[in-house]
Design an enzyme around this catalytic site. Structure first.
Site, PDB file in Angstrom:
ATOM      1  N   GLY A 318       0.825  -1.206   0.000  1.00 18.12           N
ATOM      2  CA  GLY A 318       0.000   0.000   0.000  1.00 18.12           C
ATOM      3  C   GLY A 318       0.855   1.252   0.000  1.00 18.12           C
ATOM      4  O   GLY A 318       0.536   2.234  -0.682  1.00 18.12           O
ATOM      5  N   TRP A 321       2.322   1.569  -3.456  1.00 14.91           N
ATOM      6  CA  TRP A 321       1.308   2.032  -4.415  1.00 14.91           C
ATOM      7  C   TRP A 321       1.332   3.553  -4.524  1.00 14.91           C
ATOM      8  O   TRP A 321       1.112   4.112  -5.606  1.00 14.91           O
ATOM      9  CB  TRP A 321      -0.072   1.562  -3.959  1.00 14.91           C
ATOM     10  CG  TRP A 321      -1.210   2.033  -4.827  1.00 14.91           C
ATOM     11  CD1 TRP A 321      -1.717   1.408  -5.931  1.00 14.91           C
ATOM     12  CD2 TRP A 321      -1.990   3.233  -4.671  1.00 14.91           C
ATOM     13  NE1 TRP A 321      -2.759   2.137  -6.468  1.00 14.91           N
ATOM     14  CE2 TRP A 321      -2.947   3.260  -5.715  1.00 14.91           C
ATOM     15  CE3 TRP A 321      -1.968   4.283  -3.751  1.00 14.91           C
ATOM     16  CZ2 TRP A 321      -3.858   4.301  -5.857  1.00 14.91           C
ATOM     17  CZ3 TRP A 321      -2.884   5.316  -3.882  1.00 14.91           C
ATOM     18  CH2 TRP A 321      -3.821   5.320  -4.931  1.00 14.91           C
ATOM     19  N   HIS A 322       1.621   4.232  -3.413  1.00 15.39           N
ATOM     20  CA  HIS A 322       1.591   5.697  -3.420  1.00 15.39           C
ATOM     21  C   HIS A 322       2.764   6.313  -4.176  1.00 15.39           C
ATOM     22  O   HIS A 322       2.640   7.438  -4.675  1.00 15.39           O
ATOM     23  CB  HIS A 322       1.576   6.231  -1.987  1.00 15.39           C
ATOM     24  CG  HIS A 322       0.238   6.114  -1.326  1.00 15.39           C
ATOM     25  ND1 HIS A 322      -0.187   4.947  -0.732  1.00 15.39           N
ATOM     26  CD2 HIS A 322      -0.761   7.016  -1.172  1.00 15.39           C
ATOM     27  CE1 HIS A 322      -1.398   5.133  -0.238  1.00 15.39           C
ATOM     28  NE2 HIS A 322      -1.776   6.368  -0.497  1.00 15.39           N
ATOM     29  N   GLY A 323       3.866   5.630  -4.247  1.00 11.49           N
ATOM     30  CA  GLY A 323       4.979   6.223  -4.970  1.00 11.49           C
ATOM     31  C   GLY A 323       6.218   5.358  -4.924  1.00 11.49           C
ATOM     32  O   GLY A 323       6.387   4.520  -4.024  1.00 11.49           O
ATOM     33  N   PHE A 471       0.192  10.073  -7.997  1.00  6.78           N
ATOM     34  CA  PHE A 471       0.169   8.652  -7.677  1.00  6.78           C
ATOM     35  C   PHE A 471      -0.586   7.850  -8.725  1.00  6.78           C
ATOM     36  O   PHE A 471      -0.578   6.648  -8.676  1.00  6.78           O
ATOM     37  CB  PHE A 471      -0.455   8.420  -6.297  1.00  6.78           C
ATOM     38  CG  PHE A 471       0.204   9.226  -5.219  1.00  6.78           C
ATOM     39  CD1 PHE A 471       1.588   9.357  -5.180  1.00  6.78           C
ATOM     40  CD2 PHE A 471      -0.541   9.865  -4.261  1.00  6.78           C
ATOM     41  CE1 PHE A 471       2.207  10.108  -4.206  1.00  6.78           C
ATOM     42  CE2 PHE A 471       0.072  10.615  -3.261  1.00  6.78           C
ATOM     43  CZ  PHE A 471       1.438  10.736  -3.245  1.00  6.78           C
TER      44      PHE A 471
END
Length: 471
Positions: A318, A321-323, A471
């Protein structure tokens, strides 16, 4: 094309005219919605339109093939193909350079000066969002949670639907496809709620932009600042990312309501959470539930005494996933640790009464601990590097140290930042619990909306991008 800009306003007015008065039959309306959504997406970079459409086409036909597959083995092969296509594209555009640079940095630890080539590809806006949305369709069909739906046009239009395309909420196919198949005109109640959410979202986005300055001072400034200024900066970023992201989704949900579509809630006053677990039930709900349903449960969930491992894997991915940066991985790992610690402590006999207590003092104490931990997480999220994050955390706790004393201006800024953070949560609390009362009083409702939007136009900076676009 950003929601809070004149160009989007012009785009939306033209779209509404065609949507509501020209293209009245279902199929032309869906075609028109798809074309408008691709124009909206192409306003950032039209070169990536084929990538979006290609993802939709691939997953549509893979889902059809899964539905027609004669054996479970064939279905598994097809869903694996969908995973490889979607995650492969996401990996190439978002993570390839990070992986190569990380390998190069790792080799230098052993004395090898490796200069690995990088792709330097532009990251398509919204790719993380529409990839997860498209993937959920093939996985749901594979699991038998829904039947493959006929209609490539409808599926592509649903995936590319412009209100939620670039920053969510992440919609499930079983939620959006039936609405795209049977488009309904919005009710007057939907219109009122839509305009209210657009106004509240605009107010939160405007407030978030004002908080960007104090946040930058704490994280990007070169000068030594006081403990209070550091806390102001961390609180400011907590308010900035909340107002920016929840403001966007408020506007997205509001715009969808004006078109007769219902999107799920994506935020529920997250800084009122009383545990890290509770925080993730309130923050970016469409992502947290996606990770729960498609990753955590697939790993085994709470079964076989592997909850800790599964939570850590889920939160690490997770964060990633953001960066593509170690700071995001560290942020995900941090939340994984505090979530597993919460589960562990709440099962200990000594902590069980406290965890279950509804005593007001205990609730306030649990809230304070949770909010403090969330703020530490935001330091990792916002920092430019792990070293920068460590420095900010040290500065937050350097009471009586060598940092300068807080000035009267710093005290004022701290008070204003705190007030802005509270204001945004009060707006959300009002929308969740009391909006219907206001909507029933038209003589007050519409003037307040006009006043709120006018204030945002006077104070706001329409050119500021939304944080989650990256993102």
């Amino acid at each position: 094309m950003i929601f809070n800009t004149p160009i989007f306003f012009a785009f939306f007015v033209v779209f509404l005219l065609g949507y509501g008065f020209i293209f009245l039959k279902h199929k032309p309306k869906v075609y028109f919605t798809l074309v408008a959504s691709l124009v909206f997406y192409g306003s950032w970079n039209y070169h990536f339109i084929p990538l979006l459409v290609g993802s939709a086409v691939a997953d549509y036909f893979i889902a059809q093939a899964i539905g027609n597959a004669a054996s479970q083995r064939h279905k598994k092969w097809l869903v694996t193909l969908s995973l490889c296509i979607n995650l492969g594209i996401l990996g190439l555009f978002k993570y390839a350079d990070f992986a190569l640079s990380s390998v190069g940095s790792f080799l230098t630890l052993f004395g090898y000066e490796a200069s690995l080539p990088t792709l330097a590809w532009i990251l398509p806006v919204g790719i993380s969002f529409y990839t997860f949305q498209s993937l959920s369709y093939t996985i749901d069909v594979y699991r038998g949670d829904m039947q493959p739906r006929k209609g490539l046009l409808e599926f592509t239009a649903a995936l590319a639907f412009f209100p939620q395309l670039v920053a969510g909420p992440i919609l499930r196919a079983r939620h959006i496809l039936p609405q795209m198949h049977d488009i309904q005109l919005p009710s007057f109640a939907q219109v009122k709620t839509g305009f209210l959410l657009i106004t509240v979202g605009l107010m939160k986005k405007t407030t978030a932009d004002l908080l960007a300055g104090p946040a930058a001072t704490a994280f990007d400034g070169q000068q030594t600042i006081s403990v209070l200024e550091t806390w102001s900066g961390v609180l400011a970023f907590a308010g900035q990312i909340y107002g920016d992201f929840s403001g966007y989704t408020d506007m997205a949900i509001g715009i969808a309501l004006l078109l007769g579509f219902n999107f799920p809630l994506n935020f529920r006053v997250p800084y009122f959470a009383v545990s890290p677990v509770d925080f993730w039930r309130r923050w970016h709900i469409s992502l947290s539930t996606w990770l729960r349903d498609y990753l955590y449960i697939s790993l085994g969930g709470n079964r076989n005494n592997r909850r800790m491992r599964n939570v850590m894997i889920t939160m690490l991915l997770g964060g990633l996933w953001h960066g593509a940066a170690w700071t995001f991985i560290a942020w995900g790992a941090f939340h994984g640790v505090i979530i597993t610690a919460t589960h562990y402590l709440s099962n200990l006999a000594v902590f069980k009464p406290f965890a279950a207590s509804n005593n007001k003092f205990h609730i306030v104490l649990k809230w304070a601990i949770t909010f403090y931990l969330v703020l530490l997480g935001w330091v990792l999220f916002r920092a430019t590097s792990l070293e920068n994050a460590w420095q900010v955390i040290c500065d937050m706790h350097s009471f009586g140290g060598a940092l300068p004393a807080a000035s009267s201006l710093a005290i004022t800024i701290f008070a204003l930042v705190s007030a802005a953070l509270i204001l945004m949560h009060l707006l959300d609390y009002f929308v969740l619990n009391h909006s219907k009362k206001l909507e029933s009083k038209g003589w007050l409702f519409w003037p307040l909306l006009v006043l709120g939007q006018a204030l945002c136009l006077l104070i706001g900076e329409p050119s500021n991008d939304f944080i989650y676009f990256q993102f």
